[in-house]
Design an enzyme around this catalytic site. Structure first.
Site, PDB file in Angstrom:
ATOM      1  N   TYR A 141      41.998  48.738  27.635  1.00 44.87           N
ATOM      2  CA  TYR A 141      43.332  48.850  27.049  1.00 44.87           C
ATOM      3  C   TYR A 141      43.515  50.146  26.261  1.00 44.87           C
ATOM      4  O   TYR A 141      44.645  50.535  25.953  1.00 44.87           O
ATOM      5  CB  TYR A 141      43.617  47.665  26.133  1.00 44.87           C
ATOM      6  CG  TYR A 141      43.765  46.332  26.843  1.00 44.87           C
ATOM      7  CD1 TYR A 141      43.861  46.257  28.224  1.00 44.87           C
ATOM      8  CD2 TYR A 141      43.799  45.152  26.132  1.00 44.87           C
ATOM      9  CE1 TYR A 141      43.996  45.047  28.871  1.00 44.87           C
ATOM     10  CE2 TYR A 141      43.938  43.925  26.774  1.00 44.87           C
ATOM     11  CZ  TYR A 141      44.028  43.879  28.137  1.00 44.87           C
ATOM     12  OH  TYR A 141      44.160  42.672  28.772  1.00 44.87           O
ATOM     13  N   LYS A 191      30.538  41.408  33.510  1.00 46.32           N
ATOM     14  CA  LYS A 191      30.579  41.550  34.971  1.00 46.32           C
ATOM     15  C   LYS A 191      29.477  42.534  35.365  1.00 46.32           C
ATOM     16  O   LYS A 191      29.694  43.558  36.027  1.00 46.32           O
ATOM     17  CB  LYS A 191      31.966  42.038  35.413  1.00 46.32           C
ATOM     18  CG  LYS A 191      32.191  41.984  36.931  1.00 46.32           C
ATOM     19  CD  LYS A 191      32.147  40.581  37.490  1.00 46.32           C
ATOM     20  CE  LYS A 191      32.465  40.593  38.994  1.00 46.32           C
ATOM     21  NZ  LYS A 191      32.254  39.271  39.618  1.00 46.32           N
ATOM     22  N   ASP A 223      33.737  35.737  36.164  1.00 41.49           N
ATOM     23  CA  ASP A 223      34.369  34.837  37.124  1.00 41.49           C
ATOM     24  C   ASP A 223      33.779  33.435  37.029  1.00 41.49           C
ATOM     25  O   ASP A 223      34.495  32.432  37.124  1.00 41.49           O
ATOM     26  CB  ASP A 223      34.274  35.384  38.548  1.00 41.49           C
ATOM     27  CG  ASP A 223      32.944  36.052  38.849  1.00 41.49           C
ATOM     28  OD1 ASP A 223      32.093  36.169  37.952  1.00 41.49           O
ATOM     29  OD2 ASP A 223      32.755  36.473  40.008  1.00 41.49           O
ATOM     30  N   ASP A 247      40.971  38.596  26.616  1.00 37.32           N
ATOM     31  CA  ASP A 247      42.412  38.359  26.700  1.00 37.32           C
ATOM     32  C   ASP A 247      42.701  37.280  27.734  1.00 37.32           C
ATOM     33  O   ASP A 247      43.450  36.318  27.495  1.00 37.32           O
ATOM     34  CB  ASP A 247      43.100  39.667  27.077  1.00 37.32           C
ATOM     35  CG  ASP A 247      44.610  39.610  26.948  1.00 37.32           C
ATOM     36  OD1 ASP A 247      45.133  38.576  26.506  1.00 37.32           O
ATOM     37  OD2 ASP A 247      45.261  40.604  27.295  1.00 37.32           O
TER      38      ASP A 247
END
Length: 365
Positions: A141, A191, A223, A247
């Site tokens: 972000y 990840k 995931d 988020d």
């Protein structure tokens, strides 16, 4: 105790739920002999309309001069077509950066009285009590470059996921410290099978975990974490992850409580005012209709009392009142079942205040 609170009502339903929160703070101040001084400022869409920027300098100034910051919500359809740097959400990201609010705490507690409001089975969500720590001031972000590009073969776009090791270390340490006073388990979400940033994140979490031998550490790919939150949420105690993953996962976790309107959050720095806000959006479709659920905002007040001011008893008074009104069967539209009476924002706030007042009176007597 005398404290200065900056209030940023924001957009959409923000002013309505913020008004509810201030009403609760006023009651706490009266019943426990505190003094809260409020300064109102603009952030997000309303700031764009008045100042042509989502984050005016004056807003930054008053926030930095306060003891704590209360935020309603930002955004709405009205500003959807503005360029990225002018969108209301840039104001939110900006104030987090200005106040160095790297530590975002999002508690997820399933109220048994709301088990029927969730789309998940009662036996899956009963007893859920987890805490998501989201790194808030770095990652994709904030990384640069973040832009559209015109290349020889057409338009391209790039966003940059950037972290310093020190930024990962400080949020992971917070996760272990909080786990020590909970159920002593940290789930670090990444990840690492794809992203180099996640491989560093996993290395840092493993290194810091060695300093906390009393706390169990597990690593989980994002995931899989998203799936496990729905399959077996009770396995989690403290989850810690980077900005974008946090988020997404915290919004998913809101459905364990039955509504996004139930989850509060606290954003904390190493030294300075914290920012407290519900994780729901501005809901422009119901703005100004007195329909919004104020309980996430009121629960954010409880977090402010606890984390910013160290007022544990007062925080518990607010938290217990929220639980009590739900146990009594009071509902706003987002958590009501067909046929149940639906309260307005104002009416739900009044119910919470009634319980606080009654409980404090019993304690005094």
């Amino acid at each position: 105790m005398k404290k200065k609170i900056t209030v940023l009502p924001g957009d959409g339903i923000g002013p309505e739920v913020t008004k509810a929160a201030v009403s609760v703070l006023d009651v706490i101040a009266e019943k426990y002999n505190h003094e809260f001084e409020y300064t109102y400022a603009k952030l997000g869409g309303v700031a764009i309309d008045e100042y042509n920027t989502p984050l005016p300098e004056e807003t930054v100034k008053v926030c930095k001069e306060s003891d704590s910051v209360l935020l309603g919500a930002v955004g709405g359809y009205k500003w959807d077509n503005l360029p990225g740097h002018m969108r209301p959400e840039r104001g939110l990201l900006g104030i987090r950066k200005e106040l160095e609010l790297f530590n975002n705490l999002r508690p997820v507690v399933a109220f048994s009285s709301l088990s029927d409001s969730s789309t998940l089975k009662k036996e899956v969500i009963d007893g859920v009590d987890l805490l998501i720590l989201r790194e808030l001031t770095s990652g994709i972000y904030f990384g640069q470059p973040s832009e559209r590009r015109q290349e020889a073969d057409g338009e391209a776009v790039v966003d940059t996921l950037y972290y310093k090791r020190s930024e990962i270390e400080r949020i992971v340490k917070q996760a272990f410290e909080l786990a020590r006073v909970r159920r002593k388990k940290v789930t670090s979400v990444d990840k690492a099978n794809v992203l180099e940033s996640s491989r560093v994140w996993r290395e840092v979490a493993t290194e810091i975990g060695k300093d906390y031998p009393d706390v169990e550490l597990e690593h989980m790919l994002v995931d899989n974490a998203a799936m496990q939150l729905i399959r077996d949420p009770k396995q989690f105690d403290v989850m810690v992850t980077e900005n974008m993953f946090g988020d997404i996962l915290s919004d998913e976790a809101s459905m364990l409580t039955g509504s996004l309107g139930m989850l509060p959050s606290a954003s904390l720095s190493s030294d300075g005012p914290g920012l407290f806000e519900p994780i729901h959006g501005s809901a422009p479709d119901i703005a100004g209709q007195n329909k919004a659920n104020p309980l996430a905002m009121i629960s954010s007040v409880a977090m402010m009392l606890k984390y910013s001011f160290g007022l544990q008893e007062e925080a518990e008074s607010v938290g217990n009142a929220v639980n009590t009104v739900l146990e009594q069967g009071h509902r706003t539209g987002d958590i009501a079942k067909p046929g149940e009476k639906v309260l307005t924002t104002t009416e739900m706030t009044e119910k919470v205040i009634e319980v606080i007042t009654s409980n404090v009176a019993k304690t005094v007597s």
